[in-house]
Design a protein around this motif. Structure first.
Motif, PDB file in Angstrom:
ATOM      1  N   LEU A  51      12.843 -10.720   5.660  1.00  0.00           N
ATOM      2  CA  LEU A  51      11.652 -11.352   5.091  1.00  0.00           C
ATOM      3  C   LEU A  51      10.432 -11.157   5.983  1.00  0.00           C
ATOM      4  O   LEU A  51       9.322 -10.929   5.501  1.00  0.00           O
ATOM      5  N   ARG A  52      10.624 -11.242   7.290  1.00  0.00           N
ATOM      6  CA  ARG A  52       9.495 -11.077   8.210  1.00  0.00           C
ATOM      7  C   ARG A  52       8.901  -9.675   8.075  1.00  0.00           C
ATOM      8  O   ARG A  52       7.677  -9.506   8.053  1.00  0.00           O
ATOM      9  N   ASN A  53       9.751  -8.654   7.992  1.00  0.00           N
ATOM     10  CA  ASN A  53       9.243  -7.288   7.835  1.00  0.00           C
ATOM     11  C   ASN A  53       8.462  -7.128   6.545  1.00  0.00           C
ATOM     12  O   ASN A  53       7.398  -6.493   6.514  1.00  0.00           O
ATOM     13  N   LEU A  54       8.970  -7.703   5.441  1.00  0.00           N
ATOM     14  CA  LEU A  54       8.266  -7.567   4.160  1.00  0.00           C
ATOM     15  C   LEU A  54       6.948  -8.336   4.169  1.00  0.00           C
ATOM     16  O   LEU A  54       5.938  -7.856   3.636  1.00  0.00           O
ATOM     17  N   VAL A  55       6.933  -9.534   4.762  1.00  0.00           N
ATOM     18  CA  VAL A  55       5.690 -10.312   4.822  1.00  0.00           C
ATOM     19  C   VAL A  55       4.650  -9.596   5.692  1.00  0.00           C
ATOM     20  O   VAL A  55       3.466  -9.531   5.339  1.00  0.00           O
ATOM     21  N   LEU A  56       5.067  -9.037   6.815  1.00  0.00           N
ATOM     22  CA  LEU A  56       4.126  -8.316   7.680  1.00  0.00           C
ATOM     23  C   LEU A  56       3.606  -7.057   6.994  1.00  0.00           C
ATOM     24  O   LEU A  56       2.423  -6.704   7.148  1.00  0.00           O
ATOM     25  N   ASN A  57       4.466  -6.372   6.237  1.00  0.00           N
ATOM     26  CA  ASN A  57       3.997  -5.208   5.479  1.00  0.00           C
ATOM     27  C   ASN A  57       2.971  -5.623   4.441  1.00  0.00           C
ATOM     28  O   ASN A  57       1.965  -4.931   4.222  1.00  0.00           O
ATOM     29  N   ALA A  58       3.233  -6.771   3.760  1.00  0.00           N
ATOM     30  CA  ALA A  58       2.274  -7.273   2.774  1.00  0.00           C
ATOM     31  C   ALA A  58       0.958  -7.624   3.453  1.00  0.00           C
ATOM     32  O   ALA A  58      -0.134  -7.349   2.922  1.00  0.00           O
ATOM     33  N   ARG A  59       1.022  -8.255   4.645  1.00  0.00           N
ATOM     34  CA  ARG A  59      -0.194  -8.581   5.394  1.00  0.00           C
ATOM     35  C   ARG A  59      -1.007  -7.329   5.692  1.00  0.00           C
ATOM     36  O   ARG A  59      -2.231  -7.299   5.511  1.00  0.00           O
ATOM     37  N   ASP A  60      -0.321  -6.271   6.149  1.00  0.00           N
ATOM     38  CA  ASP A  60      -1.020  -5.025   6.470  1.00  0.00           C
ATOM     39  C   ASP A  60      -1.671  -4.422   5.233  1.00  0.00           C
ATOM     40  O   ASP A  60      -2.794  -3.898   5.295  1.00  0.00           O
ATOM     41  N   ALA A  61      -0.964  -4.477   4.090  1.00  0.00           N
ATOM     42  CA  ALA A  61      -1.521  -3.922   2.846  1.00  0.00           C
ATOM     43  C   ALA A  61      -2.781  -4.684   2.435  1.00  0.00           C
ATOM     44  O   ALA A  61      -3.750  -4.089   1.946  1.00  0.00           O
ATOM     45  N   LEU A  62      -2.789  -5.999   2.622  1.00  0.00           N
ATOM     46  CA  LEU A  62      -3.965  -6.795   2.281  1.00  0.00           C
ATOM     47  C   LEU A  62      -5.129  -6.506   3.227  1.00  0.00           C
ATOM     48  O   LEU A  62      -6.286  -6.444   2.806  1.00  0.00           O
ATOM     49  N   GLU A  91      -5.728  -3.750   4.721  1.00  0.00           N
ATOM     50  CA  GLU A  91      -6.253  -2.413   4.461  1.00  0.00           C
ATOM     51  C   GLU A  91      -7.086  -2.365   3.190  1.00  0.00           C
ATOM     52  O   GLU A  91      -7.810  -1.400   2.956  1.00  0.00           O
ATOM     53  N   ASN A  92      -6.978  -3.396   2.363  1.00  0.00           N
ATOM     54  CA  ASN A  92      -7.702  -3.420   1.095  1.00  0.00           C
ATOM     55  C   ASN A  92      -9.125  -3.909   1.338  1.00  0.00           C
ATOM     56  O   ASN A  92      -9.362  -5.079   1.607  1.00  0.00           O
ATOM     57  N   GLY A  93     -10.085  -2.995   1.239  1.00  0.00           N
ATOM     58  CA  GLY A  93     -11.471  -3.365   1.483  1.00  0.00           C
ATOM     59  C   GLY A  93     -12.152  -3.990   0.282  1.00  0.00           C
ATOM     60  O   GLY A  93     -13.291  -4.447   0.376  1.00  0.00           O
ATOM     61  N   GLU A  94     -11.472  -4.017  -0.872  1.00  0.00           N
ATOM     62  CA  GLU A  94     -12.074  -4.600  -2.067  1.00  0.00           C
ATOM     63  C   GLU A  94     -12.180  -6.119  -1.927  1.00  0.00           C
ATOM     64  O   GLU A  94     -11.297  -6.762  -1.345  1.00  0.00           O
ATOM     65  N   PRO A  95     -13.232  -6.734  -2.465  1.00  0.00           N
ATOM     66  CA  PRO A  95     -13.413  -8.195  -2.347  1.00  0.00           C
ATOM     67  C   PRO A  95     -12.550  -8.966  -3.336  1.00  0.00           C
ATOM     68  O   PRO A  95     -13.032  -9.884  -4.010  1.00  0.00           O
ATOM     69  N   THR A  96     -11.272  -8.612  -3.465  1.00  0.00           N
ATOM     70  CA  THR A  96     -10.373  -9.329  -4.368  1.00  0.00           C
ATOM     71  C   THR A  96      -9.656 -10.436  -3.609  1.00  0.00           C
ATOM     72  O   THR A  96      -9.692 -10.504  -2.379  1.00  0.00           O
ATOM     73  N   GLU A  97      -8.982 -11.303  -4.351  1.00  0.00           N
ATOM     74  CA  GLU A  97      -8.214 -12.379  -3.717  1.00  0.00           C
ATOM     75  C   GLU A  97      -7.051 -11.781  -2.935  1.00  0.00           C
ATOM     76  O   GLU A  97      -6.301 -10.947  -3.444  1.00  0.00           O
ATOM     77  N   ARG A  98      -6.911 -12.222  -1.692  1.00  0.00           N
ATOM     78  CA  ARG A  98      -5.824 -11.738  -0.852  1.00  0.00           C
ATOM     79  C   ARG A  98      -4.701 -12.773  -0.877  1.00  0.00           C
ATOM     80  O   ARG A  98      -4.817 -13.856  -0.307  1.00  0.00           O
ATOM     81  N   LYS A  99      -3.598 -12.416  -1.538  1.00  0.00           N
ATOM     82  CA  LYS A  99      -2.522 -13.381  -1.735  1.00  0.00           C
ATOM     83  C   LYS A  99      -1.178 -12.734  -1.462  1.00  0.00           C
ATOM     84  O   LYS A  99      -0.926 -11.584  -1.846  1.00  0.00           O
ATOM     85  N   ILE A 100      -0.280 -13.496  -0.813  1.00  0.00           N
ATOM     86  CA  ILE A 100       1.129 -13.121  -0.630  1.00  0.00           C
ATOM     87  C   ILE A 100       1.974 -14.198  -1.288  1.00  0.00           C
ATOM     88  O   ILE A 100       1.750 -15.391  -1.074  1.00  0.00           O
ATOM     89  N   ARG A 101       2.939 -13.763  -2.103  1.00  0.00           N
ATOM     90  CA  ARG A 101       3.831 -14.721  -2.764  1.00  0.00           C
ATOM     91  C   ARG A 101       5.276 -14.355  -2.447  1.00  0.00           C
ATOM     92  O   ARG A 101       5.672 -13.194  -2.566  1.00  0.00           O
ATOM     93  N   VAL A 102       6.061 -15.356  -2.024  1.00  0.00           N
ATOM     94  CA  VAL A 102       7.496 -15.182  -1.786  1.00  0.00           C
ATOM     95  C   VAL A 102       8.232 -16.028  -2.819  1.00  0.00           C
ATOM     96  O   VAL A 102       8.027 -17.245  -2.889  1.00  0.00           O
ATOM     97  N   ALA A 103       9.060 -15.386  -3.625  1.00  0.00           N
ATOM     98  CA  ALA A 103       9.726 -16.084  -4.731  1.00  0.00           C
ATOM     99  C   ALA A 103      11.213 -15.750  -4.735  1.00  0.00           C
ATOM    100  O   ALA A 103      11.649 -14.706  -4.221  1.00  0.00           O
ATOM    101  N   LEU A 104      11.997 -16.653  -5.338  1.00  0.00           N
ATOM    102  CA  LEU A 104      13.454 -16.480  -5.455  1.00  0.00           C
ATOM    103  C   LEU A 104      13.841 -16.534  -6.923  1.00  0.00           C
ATOM    104  O   LEU A 104      13.438 -17.452  -7.655  1.00  0.00           O
ATOM    105  N   VAL A 105      14.607 -15.534  -7.379  1.00  0.00           N
ATOM    106  CA  VAL A 105      15.092 -15.473  -8.761  1.00  0.00           C
ATOM    107  C   VAL A 105      16.597 -15.272  -8.726  1.00  0.00           C
ATOM    108  O   VAL A 105      17.091 -14.382  -8.016  1.00  0.00           O
ATOM    109  N   GLU A 106      17.340 -16.080  -9.472  1.00  0.00           N
ATOM    110  CA  GLU A 106      18.798 -16.004  -9.491  1.00  0.00           C
ATOM    111  C   GLU A 106      19.299 -15.765 -10.908  1.00  0.00           C
ATOM    112  O   GLU A 106      18.713 -16.248 -11.881  1.00  0.00           O
ATOM    113  N   ASP A 107      20.400 -15.011 -11.015  1.00  0.00           N
ATOM    114  CA  ASP A 107      21.139 -14.912 -12.267  1.00  0.00           C
ATOM    115  C   ASP A 107      22.623 -15.013 -11.945  1.00  0.00           C
ATOM    116  O   ASP A 107      23.003 -15.349 -10.819  1.00  0.00           O
TER     117      ASP A 107
END
Length: 506
Positions: free
Chosen positions: A378-389, A391-407
Motif C-alpha cells: 500500500l505504501r508503494n502504491l500511495v507514494l506512486n499516486a503522490r508522485d503522479a499528482l 507531476e500533474n501541472g493542471e489545476p485539477t483537484e488532487r485526490k488519492i482514494r484507498v478503497a476495499l471491495v470484496e466478493d
C-alpha cells in the motif's frame, strides 16, 4: 565476513562470456561439457567431476582430465560407488550447501582422513553446490594433484557465479529435453489427433516461455543483490574513511575546521615576530587557506550526503533481492488503521502539495496476511499516486482514494489518483525491475515489489488508467479457500543423508 574482491583482479567480460556460453546450450550433454571445460580453465584444476541429482539421487554424470584432455559424459554412477571422490566432502556440501576449499587436502583436520584423499593425496580441492530455487541439484568437484592453494578466492567467487548460471542451464536443458521427448511421444501416439497435438505443443511452449521469463527475472534479482551487496561494502568503507575527516575531536569538528583553527592560532603566535610586509602576506595566505578549507569542508559534506543516498539505494535493491525468500503471512490484519497510519506519515507532504486523501474501508475489515507485506504494497502504491499528482501541472483537484471491495472469491484493495495517468509505453514496462520514469530519484523497484508480494499470496495486480486524467491500481488477493495450495509455506524435516536432503528440497 563477506570477502571483498578487486574488480580489476579478474576479467569481468570473460566471466560473463563464460556464463553465456554455458547458458547458450540447450542439450544437457553439451551444457555439461561446456561447464566442465570452462570450470577447469577458470579454476586451474587438473581434474573435475560433475554430480547431478537424478530422481532425488546424486549420480556422477561426467568427469574431465586435462592430461590427457578427456571428457567422459553419461557415466551415471551412484556417488557411493566412486572411490576416487571424497565422500565426506560431497556429503558436507550437499548437507550444508556450502563451498569447500582445501589448500592442502591431506593435512586438513576435517577432511584429511577421507579414504579418497588418504589414498590419492590430492593437494588442492574445490567442491561447490549447484543450487536451483534453493535446492541442491548437483555438485561440482575440482582437484589439482600436485600444487597446493590453487583455488584462490577470486577463482572461487568466479566458480560460484558460474555454478549459479550452470544450475539454471542444466535445469533448462532437462526441461527442454523432457519437452522434446514428450512432444515426440505425443506425435507418435496421436497421429490422428494432429490439431490436439499442435494445441498441446503451443501450451507447452507458452509454459516454457513463462519458465524462462521467471528464471531470467531470478537471475537478474540474484545479480542485482550481489552487486548491491558488494557496493554496500565499498560505500560503507568510504563512509568510514570520511567519518575520520568529518569528526576528529570532542566537538565533532571536521579536520578542515580544526586545521583552520590551528592555522589561525599559529598566525596569532607568530605575527608579532614578523616584519610588517611579511605579516600582511601571511595574513592573506591564512585567509586563502581558510577559504580553501571551507570549500573542502562543504565538498566533504556533499560527498557524505551522496554516499548516504547511494547506501539507501543499495538497501532498496537488497530488500527486493530478498523477496524471493518471503513467505505468505496468515494473521488477520485490520486494513483501515494500516492505511490511516501511512496517510498520517504523509500528512505534511500532502498538505504542501494540496493533496486530499480519502479512505473507503470499513473499520472492521480484515485481511489475512503479514502487516509488513500489506504496508509495503500500500505504501508503494500511495507514494506512486503522490508522485503522479505532483507531476500533474493542471489545476485539477488532487485526490488519492484507498478503497476495499470484496466478493465471494477475492478481496481487492484499490489505490486511485487524479494524476497524469500512465502512457501506454510506460504501462507495458511499469512492472519491470529497475524501470523508472524518475531515474534521478527512483530505483524502479516499487511496483515490482508490489507485484512480487501479491504473487506470494496467489494474487495479481490490475491497472486501469486514463492518460492525463486518472489511474487506479488494484491488489487482487484470493480469499483463503480460493488460494493456490502452492502458495502455502512448505513444512520439511531435516534430511539425514545427502540423497534424502536432495529429495526433501527438490
Amino acid at each position: 565476513m563477506t570477502e571483498r574482491l578487486n574488480p580489476q583482479s579478474f576479467d569481468v567480460a570473460a566471466i560473463i562470456q563464460a556464463a553465456q556460453a554455458v547458458a547458450s546450450e540447450n542439450l544437457l550433454p553439451r551444457v555439461i561439457d561446456r561447464l566442465l571445460r570452462i570450470s577447469v580453465a577458470n579454476a586451474g584444476a587438473q581434474r573435475a567431476a560433475l554430480l547431478l541429482c537424478h530422481d532425488q539421487k546424486l549420480l556422477l554424470d561426467a568427469t574431465i582430465r586435462i592430461d590427457p584432455d578427456v571428457v567422459e559424459v553419461d557415466i551415471l554412477r551412484p556417488v557411493e560407488e566412486c572411490p576416487d571422490l571424497p565422500q565426506t566432502i560431497l556429503n558436507y556440501v550437499v548437507r550444508t550447501r556450502q563451498v569447500v576449499v582445501l589448500g592442502d587436502a591431506p593435512s586438513d583436520a576435517c577432511f584429511g582422513r577421507d579414504l579418497a584423499i588418504a589414498r590419492l593425496k590430492p593437494r588442492s580441492i574445490l567442491c561447490l553446490p549447484l543450487l536451483y530455487r534453493g535446492a541442491v541439484t548437483g555438485v561440482l568437484h575440482l582437484e589439482h594433484a600436485t600444487v597446493p592453494d590453487v583455488f584462490h578466492p577470486t577463482r572461487v567467487k568466479v566458480l560460484e557465479w558460474l555454478a549459479a548460471q550452470a544450475a539454471i542451464a542444466v535445469e533448462n536443458a532437462r526441461l527442454l529435453g523432457a519437452l522434446e521427448a514428450a512432444s515426440a511421444e505425443v506425435r507418435r501416439a496421436n497421429e490422428k489427433l494432429e490439431l490436439a497435438v499442435i494445441e498441446r505443443t503451443r501450451e507447452l511452449a507458452d509454459a516454457q516461455a513463462r519458465l524462462i521469463a521467471l528464471e531470467k527475472e531470478a537471475t537478474e534479482v540474484q545479480m542485482a543483490g550481489g552487486f548491491a551487496h558488494e557496493m554496500r561494502n565499498i560505500l560503507t568503507g568510504a563512509k568510514t574513511f570520511l567519518a575520520k575527516i568529518q569528526g576528529v575531536d570532542e566537538e565533532r569538528r571536521s579536520l578542515c575546521a580544526a586545521n583552520n583553527d590551528m592555522l589561525k592560532e599559529l598566525y596569532l603566535l607568530t605575527r608579532d615576530h614578523l616584519p610588517e610586509g611579511t605579516r600582511r602576506e601571511a595574513a592573506t595566505l591564512v585567509r586563502r587557506i581558510n577559504t580553501n578549507g571551507e570549500v573542502m569542508h562543504a565538498a566533504l559534506s556533499d560527498i557524505g550526503e551522496l554516499l548516504d543516498r547511494a547506501l539507501a539505494s543499495t538497501r532498496v535493491i537488497l530488500r527486493y533481492a530478498r523477496l524471493g525468500r518471503e513467505r505468505r503471512g496468515s494473521r488477520p490484519v485490520r486494513l483501515r488503521p494500516l492505511v490511516e497510519s501511512i496517510l498520517r506519515e504523509l500528512e505534511g507532504d500532502f498538505a504542501q502539495h494540496g493533496i486530499v486523501a480519502e479512505i473507503q474501508i470499513d473499520p472492521e475489515s480484515m485481511l489475512d496476511g503479514d502487516e509488513v507485506h500489506l504496508d509495503s504494497m500500500l505504501r508503494n502504491l500511495v507514494l506512486n499516486a503522490r508522485d503522479a499528482l505532483c507531476e500533474n501541472g493542471e489545476p485539477t483537484e488532487r485526490k488519492i482514494r484507498v478503497a476495499l471491495v470484496e466478493d465471494e472469491q477475492s478481496t481487492t484493495v484499490y489505490v486511485s489518483d487524479t494524476g497524469i495517468g500512465i502512457p501506454p509505453d510506460v504501462r507495458a514496462r511499469m512492472f519491470e525491475p529497475f524501470f523508472s520514469t524518475k531515474p534521478e530519484t527512483g530505483t524502479g523497484l516499487g511496483l515490482p515489489v508490489v507485484r512480487k508480494l501479491a504473487s506470494i499470496y496467489g494474487g495479481k495486480i490490475e491497472v486501469d488508467s486514463e492518460p492525463g486524467r486518472r489511474t487506479t491500481i488494484g491488489i487482487v488477493l484470493p480469499k483463503a479457500e480460493h488460494r493456490d495450495p502452492a502458495c502455502a509455506e512448505p513444512t520439511r524435516e531435516p534430511p539425514p543423508s545427502p540423497s534424502d536432503l536432495l529429495r526433501g528440497s527438490a
